[in-house]
Motif scaffolding. Sequence first.
Motif, PDB file in Angstrom:
ATOM      1  N   THR A   1       1.837 -22.295  42.276  1.00 21.61           N
ATOM      2  CA  THR A   1       2.813 -21.961  43.319  1.00 21.61           C
ATOM      3  C   THR A   1       2.224 -22.336  44.674  1.00 21.61           C
ATOM      4  O   THR A   1       1.103 -21.934  44.997  1.00 21.61           O
ATOM      5  CB  THR A   1       3.127 -20.447  43.290  1.00 21.61           C
ATOM      6  N   TRP A   2       2.971 -23.111  45.443  1.00 25.24           N
ATOM      7  CA  TRP A   2       2.503 -23.509  46.784  1.00 25.24           C
ATOM      8  C   TRP A   2       2.465 -22.272  47.688  1.00 25.24           C
ATOM      9  O   TRP A   2       3.392 -21.456  47.649  1.00 25.24           O
ATOM     10  CB  TRP A   2       3.435 -24.574  47.369  1.00 25.24           C
ATOM     11  N   PRO A   3       1.411 -22.123  48.495  1.00 21.35           N
ATOM     12  CA  PRO A   3       1.276 -20.878  49.260  1.00 21.35           C
ATOM     13  C   PRO A   3       2.224 -20.714  50.450  1.00 21.35           C
ATOM     14  O   PRO A   3       2.338 -19.612  50.982  1.00 21.35           O
ATOM     15  CB  PRO A   3      -0.180 -20.934  49.752  1.00 21.35           C
ATOM     16  N   GLU A   4       2.903 -21.784  50.871  1.00 20.98           N
ATOM     17  CA  GLU A   4       3.809 -21.668  52.024  1.00 20.98           C
ATOM     18  C   GLU A   4       5.269 -21.739  51.564  1.00 20.98           C
ATOM     19  O   GLU A   4       5.579 -22.398  50.579  1.00 20.98           O
ATOM     20  CB  GLU A   4       3.602 -22.838  52.993  1.00 20.98           C
ATOM     21  N   GLU A   5       6.120 -21.126  52.339  1.00 19.32           N
ATOM     22  CA  GLU A   5       7.556 -21.258  52.106  1.00 19.32           C
ATOM     23  C   GLU A   5       7.978 -22.704  52.412  1.00 19.32           C
ATOM     24  O   GLU A   5       7.387 -23.338  53.296  1.00 19.32           O
ATOM     25  CB  GLU A   5       8.328 -20.297  53.011  1.00 19.32           C
ATOM     26  N   PRO A   6       8.991 -23.214  51.740  1.00 23.39           N
ATOM     27  CA  PRO A   6       9.398 -24.614  51.962  1.00 23.39           C
ATOM     28  C   PRO A   6       9.563 -24.995  53.429  1.00 23.39           C
ATOM     29  O   PRO A   6       9.124 -26.051  53.855  1.00 23.39           O
ATOM     30  CB  PRO A   6      10.722 -24.713  51.202  1.00 23.39           C
ATOM     31  N   LYS A   7      10.180 -24.105  54.233  1.00 23.24           N
ATOM     32  CA  LYS A   7      10.447 -24.503  55.631  1.00 23.24           C
ATOM     33  C   LYS A   7       9.166 -24.642  56.456  1.00 23.24           C
ATOM     34  O   LYS A   7       9.188 -25.203  57.546  1.00 23.24           O
ATOM     35  CB  LYS A   7      11.426 -23.527  56.280  1.00 23.24           C
ATOM     36  N   HIS A   8       8.056 -24.144  55.948  1.00 28.09           N
ATOM     37  CA  HIS A   8       6.788 -24.264  56.684  1.00 28.09           C
ATOM     38  C   HIS A   8       5.884 -25.377  56.163  1.00 28.09           C
ATOM     39  O   HIS A   8       4.743 -25.501  56.611  1.00 28.09           O
ATOM     40  CB  HIS A   8       6.024 -22.927  56.624  1.00 28.09           C
ATOM     41  N   THR A   9       6.365 -26.162  55.199  1.00 33.60           N
ATOM     42  CA  THR A   9       5.454 -27.129  54.561  1.00 33.60           C
ATOM     43  C   THR A   9       5.286 -28.432  55.352  1.00 33.60           C
ATOM     44  O   THR A   9       4.345 -29.170  55.099  1.00 33.60           O
ATOM     45  CB  THR A   9       5.915 -27.485  53.129  1.00 33.60           C
ATOM     46  N   ASP A  10       6.176 -28.721  56.270  1.00 35.03           N
ATOM     47  CA  ASP A  10       6.018 -29.881  57.159  1.00 35.03           C
ATOM     48  C   ASP A  10       5.739 -31.174  56.382  1.00 35.03           C
ATOM     49  O   ASP A  10       4.842 -31.934  56.734  1.00 35.03           O
ATOM     50  CB  ASP A  10       4.866 -29.591  58.146  1.00 35.03           C
ATOM     51  N   TRP A  11       6.507 -31.409  55.348  1.00 39.72           N
ATOM     52  CA  TRP A  11       6.282 -32.619  54.533  1.00 39.72           C
ATOM     53  C   TRP A  11       7.084 -33.816  55.029  1.00 39.72           C
ATOM     54  O   TRP A  11       6.832 -34.954  54.624  1.00 39.72           O
ATOM     55  CB  TRP A  11       6.646 -32.365  53.064  1.00 39.72           C
ATOM     56  N   GLN A  12       8.044 -33.555  55.917  1.00 39.38           N
ATOM     57  CA  GLN A  12       8.960 -34.649  56.274  1.00 39.38           C
ATOM     58  C   GLN A  12       8.320 -35.597  57.290  1.00 39.38           C
ATOM     59  O   GLN A  12       7.448 -35.210  58.047  1.00 39.38           O
ATOM     60  CB  GLN A  12      10.253 -34.056  56.836  1.00 39.38           C
TER      61      GLN A  12
ATOM     62  N   TYR B   1       5.033 -28.615  44.157  1.00 36.71           N
ATOM     63  CA  TYR B   1       4.272 -28.766  45.396  1.00 36.71           C
ATOM     64  C   TYR B   1       5.054 -29.688  46.320  1.00 36.71           C
ATOM     65  O   TYR B   1       5.850 -30.509  45.861  1.00 36.71           O
ATOM     66  CB  TYR B   1       2.886 -29.358  45.102  1.00 36.71           C
ATOM     67  N   PRO B   2       4.808 -29.600  47.625  1.00 31.74           N
ATOM     68  CA  PRO B   2       5.593 -30.428  48.552  1.00 31.74           C
ATOM     69  C   PRO B   2       5.311 -31.917  48.422  1.00 31.74           C
ATOM     70  O   PRO B   2       4.219 -32.323  47.999  1.00 31.74           O
ATOM     71  CB  PRO B   2       5.184 -29.915  49.940  1.00 31.74           C
ATOM     72  N   TYR B   3       6.274 -32.726  48.820  1.00 30.64           N
ATOM     73  CA  TYR B   3       6.131 -34.180  48.785  1.00 30.64           C
ATOM     74  C   TYR B   3       4.909 -34.591  49.619  1.00 30.64           C
ATOM     75  O   TYR B   3       4.644 -34.030  50.679  1.00 30.64           O
ATOM     76  CB  TYR B   3       7.400 -34.841  49.334  1.00 30.64           C
ATOM     77  N   GLY B   4       4.171 -35.550  49.099  1.00 29.34           N
ATOM     78  CA  GLY B   4       2.996 -36.056  49.816  1.00 29.34           C
ATOM     79  C   GLY B   4       1.710 -35.315  49.514  1.00 29.34           C
ATOM     80  O   GLY B   4       0.639 -35.755  49.914  1.00 29.34           O
ATOM     81  N   ARG B   5       1.806 -34.169  48.801  1.00 27.02           N
ATOM     82  CA  ARG B   5       0.591 -33.423  48.429  1.00 27.02           C
ATOM     83  C   ARG B   5       0.683 -32.894  46.993  1.00 27.02           C
ATOM     84  O   ARG B   5       0.552 -31.695  46.758  1.00 27.02           O
ATOM     85  CB  ARG B   5       0.366 -32.255  49.399  1.00 27.02           C
ATOM     86  N   PRO B   6       0.918 -33.784  46.024  1.00 29.75           N
ATOM     87  CA  PRO B   6       1.109 -33.289  44.650  1.00 29.75           C
ATOM     88  C   PRO B   6      -0.144 -32.668  44.047  1.00 29.75           C
ATOM     89  O   PRO B   6      -0.052 -31.891  43.101  1.00 29.75           O
ATOM     90  CB  PRO B   6       1.514 -34.554  43.880  1.00 29.75           C
TER      91      PRO B   6
ATOM     92  N   ILE C   1       7.746 -39.501  53.997  1.00 35.43           N
ATOM     93  CA  ILE C   1       6.906 -38.288  53.952  1.00 35.43           C
ATOM     94  C   ILE C   1       6.039 -38.227  55.213  1.00 35.43           C
ATOM     95  O   ILE C   1       5.856 -39.230  55.907  1.00 35.43           O
ATOM     96  CB  ILE C   1       5.971 -38.264  52.714  1.00 35.43           C
ATOM     97  N   ASN C   2       5.463 -37.055  55.450  1.00 35.31           N
ATOM     98  CA  ASN C   2       4.438 -36.900  56.469  1.00 35.31           C
ATOM     99  C   ASN C   2       3.128 -37.416  55.858  1.00 35.31           C
ATOM    100  O   ASN C   2       2.621 -36.842  54.893  1.00 35.31           O
ATOM    101  CB  ASN C   2       4.326 -35.406  56.816  1.00 35.31           C
TER     102      ASN C   2
END
Lengths: 98, 173
Positions: A60-71, A19-24, B101-102
């Motif tokens: 499995t996270w439902p979005e592609e990595p480039k759409h996860t906006d975790w940064q 899962y993306p960083y910040g939302r485990p 992180i965001n």
Amino acid sequence: MTPEFHREVGIPRVAAIEYPYGRPVGEVNDRQGQREVLLAALSVFEKAKEPGQVFNLPFTWPEEPKHTDWQPPEISPIIKLHLDEIKALGAKLRKKQS
Amino acid sequence: MMSEHGKVVDGFRFMPPSLSAWIGKDIPDQPYSGKIPWTPLEKPIKEAAFTLVTTAGISMKSDPPFDLEREKREPAWGDPSFRKIPRTATEGDIEVSHLHINTGYIKEDINVMLPLTRFAEFEKEGIIGSLAPTCYSFYGFQMDATALLTESAPQMADQMRRENVAAVLLTPA
């Protein structure tokens, strides 16, 4: 999140999730999804019998990595400091792949 | 590495390849060879007291936030302190201070990072024994973890002992 760090520090029990960083635990306000992740993580407490075992969770996270906006909104200070080195590594990787 | 379903987690899947390569270059290829701390679970989870720990830089609005200004001046430094988060905390009670992180999603729903509400449900449903009164956050960016390990961690452990905690779920940011 990044179970690879286990090789560096040694973690007693790992429930690894992609899962993306910040939302485990899952998506915002997705009570059911969060519960499924946490129940799977809790099961690791009873499955792990020795130090250092890594259990990969099936989600499995439902979005592609480039759409996860975790940064973060701004590049972090350490990345800013090493940006040239990071870019050079990226260029080297792209060259290798082409 | 255990997988009952064939999936092997790629911890770098969400990271740009250049950043993965830069961070990954310091991670050994071989399994960890040092001693790993191990405390066997003494009782079934339905009888155990849990607490939650996150690395996300969450603090109560009534406490000082994690120090991001010093990190901006000294990029290799990360605030080694910790904060107690009461199990009753909600999104309105917290600050989230993190430069890597965001943080917006956590402010919308604390459970994506520190699943207080979900664990309170598990307690009520008898899935876990209880959720301790106190949960914790520290700040995960620690290039030198000495102060975190020698000053913050023992204080967190003391509070956990006082609250008879048997198991800890740590959620990294």
